[in-house]
Design an enzyme around this catalytic site. Sequence first.
Site: not given
Length: 323
Positions: A94, A122, A124
């Site tokens: 993204c 996580h 990200e």
Amino acid sequence: MLLASPRGYCAGVDRAVIAVEKALERFGAPVYVRKQIVHNIHVVTELEKKGAVFVEEVDEVPPGAHVVFSAHGVSPAVVNAASDRGLRAIDATCPLVTKVHREAVRFARDDYEILLIGHVGHEEVEGTAGEAPDHVTIVNSPEEADTIEVRDPSKVVWLSQTTLSVDETMETVRRLRVRFPELQDPPSDDICYATQNRQVAIKKVAKDADLVIVVGSANSSNSVRLVEVALEYGAKAAYRVDYADEVEQAWLEGVETVGVTSGASVPEVLVQQVLDDLAAAGYRDVQEVRTAEEDLMFSLPKELRQDAAGKRDDRALGGRSRS
Ligand code: SF4
């Protein structure tokens, strides 16, 4: 029934899912995807049916094959490993995650210590931290802010994962600033518009709801945050479900008002199934609680912007929840 809006797909998820579909159309199956393209079990299952193969690491992908990097982003080490293996990478990170990566690179170049607020493990957070591993310390919770140590308290900046609870993150920052008064803020919000908008909407719904149902997967950070935020803002109960058939009859006992929302990686069809079941259970009066309009759009990853005839396709894609 109070239906939160915005809910569901954000622009980054829409783009990532379409990227896999386009890659399958363009190059044929199988197309490999490193990690879940977005954190939603239904989306992953549907793409698998179309020929996507989800892997944990690029060393599981045959040399020369196409591999899509998920919306959560990857560290430079992963990009290099894919290149060393001769993979044809399509980066569906993204753009709002990429923005945080760039901030990390810039602050590391200026020799700042970066306190990255986010969840250990996580994807990200791993990707962002991997941009500047020697400069990043992960702050996993407000409590950790009380004990974390830094090299030079005059040169610290905080950045964050894009899908956190806004309130909890601000509490972490408040505690960090007590200890490091010269702590710098990021140049702009790292928690993305979609995460923020969905939290604002559910806060408004939650205060009038006996029960809140959040559609989203267990590994979806922003979906799990919506359950927490709903409880914090007055919902008497809140549950997360992947599918409508997980809603238990007992949850509805004595419930007059049900709030419904969904995480940023959830297709609207899954919410509709919950609404249909709730209507069958007697919750037919549906009011939409709209707190924001969304019209952000991202273009396809550059590797997919040429059509089969070699022409550029710069059409922008939009979040399906925009209105
Ligand atoms: S939740 Fe936010 S950061 Fe994540 S894909 Fe959607 S828009 Fe991008």
